[in-house]
Design an enzyme around this catalytic site. Sequence first.
Site, PDB file in Angstrom:
ATOM      1  N   LYS A 100      -2.744 -26.844 -24.723  1.00 28.36           N
ATOM      2  CA  LYS A 100      -1.286 -26.947 -24.895  1.00 28.36           C
ATOM      3  C   LYS A 100      -0.920 -27.707 -26.191  1.00 28.36           C
ATOM      4  CE  LYS A 100      -0.186 -24.573 -21.199  1.00 28.36           C
ATOM      5  NZ  LYS A 100       0.367 -23.217 -21.318  1.00 28.36           N
ATOM      6  N   ASN A 116       3.686 -16.664 -21.872  1.00 28.66           N
ATOM      7  CA  ASN A 116       3.728 -17.591 -20.743  1.00 28.66           C
ATOM      8  C   ASN A 116       2.439 -17.630 -19.930  1.00 28.66           C
ATOM      9  OD1 ASN A 116       5.174 -19.086 -18.427  1.00 28.66           O
ATOM     10  ND2 ASN A 116       4.466 -17.189 -17.476  1.00 28.66           N
ATOM     11  N   TYR A 122      -7.156 -28.086 -20.540  1.00 26.77           N
ATOM     12  CA  TYR A 122      -5.748 -27.718 -20.377  1.00 26.77           C
ATOM     13  C   TYR A 122      -4.850 -28.420 -21.404  1.00 26.77           C
ATOM     14  CZ  TYR A 122      -1.272 -26.606 -18.211  1.00 26.77           C
ATOM     15  OH  TYR A 122       0.015 -26.173 -17.996  1.00 26.77           O
TER      16      TYR A 122
HETATM   17  P1  NAD Z   1       1.156 -19.161 -12.117  1.00 32.29           P
HETATM   18  O1  NAD Z   1      -0.287 -19.348 -11.802  1.00 32.29           O
HETATM   19  O2  NAD Z   1       2.150 -19.075 -11.005  1.00 32.29           O
HETATM   20  O3  NAD Z   1       1.338 -17.862 -13.059  1.00 32.29           O
HETATM   21  C1  NAD Z   1       0.443 -17.601 -14.116  1.00 32.29           C
HETATM   22  C2  NAD Z   1       0.715 -16.238 -14.706  1.00 32.29           C
HETATM   23  O4  NAD Z   1      -0.284 -16.028 -15.708  1.00 32.29           O
HETATM   24  C3  NAD Z   1       0.621 -15.109 -13.713  1.00 32.29           C
HETATM   25  O5  NAD Z   1       1.666 -14.193 -13.924  1.00 32.29           O
HETATM   26  C4  NAD Z   1      -0.714 -14.439 -14.036  1.00 32.29           C
HETATM   27  O6  NAD Z   1      -0.696 -13.033 -13.878  1.00 32.29           O
HETATM   28  C5  NAD Z   1      -0.896 -14.779 -15.495  1.00 32.29           C
HETATM   29  N1  NAD Z   1      -2.340 -14.827 -15.787  1.00 32.29           N
HETATM   30  C6  NAD Z   1      -3.277 -15.656 -15.241  1.00 32.29           C
HETATM   31  N2  NAD Z   1      -4.482 -15.345 -15.729  1.00 32.29           N
HETATM   32  C7  NAD Z   1      -4.310 -14.299 -16.594  1.00 32.29           C
HETATM   33  C8  NAD Z   1      -5.178 -13.546 -17.414  1.00 32.29           C
HETATM   34  N3  NAD Z   1      -6.491 -13.773 -17.466  1.00 32.29           N
HETATM   35  N4  NAD Z   1      -4.644 -12.551 -18.176  1.00 32.29           N
HETATM   36  C9  NAD Z   1      -3.327 -12.295 -18.160  1.00 32.29           C
HETATM   37  N5  NAD Z   1      -2.446 -12.984 -17.407  1.00 32.29           N
HETATM   38  C10 NAD Z   1      -2.943 -13.972 -16.636  1.00 32.29           C
HETATM   39  O7  NAD Z   1       1.496 -20.332 -13.103  1.00 32.29           O
HETATM   40  P2  NAD Z   1       2.864 -21.013 -13.565  1.00 32.29           P
HETATM   41  O8  NAD Z   1       2.880 -22.354 -12.960  1.00 32.29           O
HETATM   42  O9  NAD Z   1       4.017 -20.122 -13.421  1.00 32.29           O
HETATM   43  O10 NAD Z   1       2.496 -21.209 -15.120  1.00 32.29           O
HETATM   44  C11 NAD Z   1       3.037 -20.426 -16.143  1.00 32.29           C
HETATM   45  C12 NAD Z   1       2.878 -21.182 -17.440  1.00 32.29           C
HETATM   46  O11 NAD Z   1       3.539 -22.447 -17.334  1.00 32.29           O
HETATM   47  C13 NAD Z   1       1.435 -21.490 -17.814  1.00 32.29           C
HETATM   48  O12 NAD Z   1       1.268 -21.314 -19.214  1.00 32.29           O
HETATM   49  C14 NAD Z   1       1.271 -22.953 -17.427  1.00 32.29           C
HETATM   50  O13 NAD Z   1       0.291 -23.593 -18.188  1.00 32.29           O
HETATM   51  C15 NAD Z   1       2.663 -23.485 -17.726  1.00 32.29           C
HETATM   52  N6  NAD Z   1       3.025 -24.733 -17.036  1.00 32.29           N
HETATM   53  C16 NAD Z   1       3.129 -24.773 -15.669  1.00 32.29           C
HETATM   54  C17 NAD Z   1       3.481 -25.976 -15.051  1.00 32.29           C
HETATM   55  C18 NAD Z   1       3.618 -26.095 -13.550  1.00 32.29           C
HETATM   56  O14 NAD Z   1       3.733 -27.241 -13.036  1.00 32.29           O
HETATM   57  N7  NAD Z   1       3.657 -25.026 -12.792  1.00 32.29           N
HETATM   58  C19 NAD Z   1       3.705 -27.123 -15.826  1.00 32.29           C
HETATM   59  C20 NAD Z   1       3.594 -27.036 -17.213  1.00 32.29           C
HETATM   60  C21 NAD Z   1       3.247 -25.823 -17.803  1.00 32.29           C
END
Ligand code: NAD
Length: 245
Positions: free
Chosen positions: A157, A88, A153
């Site tokens: 994906k 994730n 990005y």
């Molecule tokens: P967030 O920024 O709240 O959390 C990101 C997580 O990734 C954190 O736990 C962080 O510790 C970890 N992370 C970041 N950089 C890192 C690194 N260098 N090494 C290890 N871990 C690392 O983001 P989120 O919104 O919860 O996103 C989680 C996933 O969902 C991502 O893959 C994101 O692309 C995807 N996503 C999010 C959304 C959205 O709208 N929030 C939409 C589509 C997809």
Amino acid sequence: MLKGKVAVVTGGTRGIGFETVKTFCENHAQVILFGSRKETVDKAIGSLKEKNIEVEGYYPNLNDYSEVEKVIQEIKDKYGHIDILVNNAGISQKGPIEELSSEDFEKIINLNVNAVFNVSKAVVPIMKEQQDGVILNTSSMVSKYGQPSGIGYPTSKFAVNGLTLSLARELAPFHIRVNAVAPGITKTDMVAALPEAMIEPLIKTIPLGRIGEARDIANAFLFLGSDLASYISGVVLSVDGLARS
Ligand code: NAD
């Protein structure tokens, strides 16, 4: 739904990953979360402890395969098996291509794609030996249509989807399922920080009339990780309120 399962969730310290950790624990899995730093891992473990949820945490460099392999082996030695991996951890990117350096592009591919490869590669021998396992990846709705800025990005994906579909085919003979969830815009820290004036017009573009909650995505992971999904592999499940354009 996950009684007796051991699950590893990368990027489990906040947002979608944190909610997935909580949901898996509520469904009686033993969960090990990964984060990027000791402080954020300790903070996540501490706030779950306040809810009487016990998890363990690690912060391996996901781009260092030998470090990842060592931690995954430690988990296997301690718990005896690894049943579910949720890849994730991810970062996003903004800006027109002229403003992005090749380092910016590389950074996003490193975490969003190469780290998925590394952690998956480390769990596969364990899951093959078990003849059982589930690998789940976090994709995005932009993996279907791209986005008008921040090219790294959506590119990453699209790659996650390709990896999901191909690895699902490669691992099906070993009874290992591989699926992805493609969230739409989801209320994590990043989105919660946006002003109301930006959120309102955004909501109007979502047929189901609201922004996704982290819990919506965690529930999809719960279903796909559970035995209820035992005949489902190689899918990219949209969880986006039908906002697919
Ligand atoms: P967030 O920024 O709240 O959390 C990101 C997580 O990734 C954190 O736990 C962080 O510790 C970890 N992370 C970041 N950089 C890192 C690194 N260098 N090494 C290890 N871990 C690392 O983001 P989120 O919104 O919860 O996103 C989680 C996933 O969902 C991502 O893959 C994101 O692309 C995807 N996503 C999010 C959304 C959205 O709208 N929030 C939409 C589509 C997809």
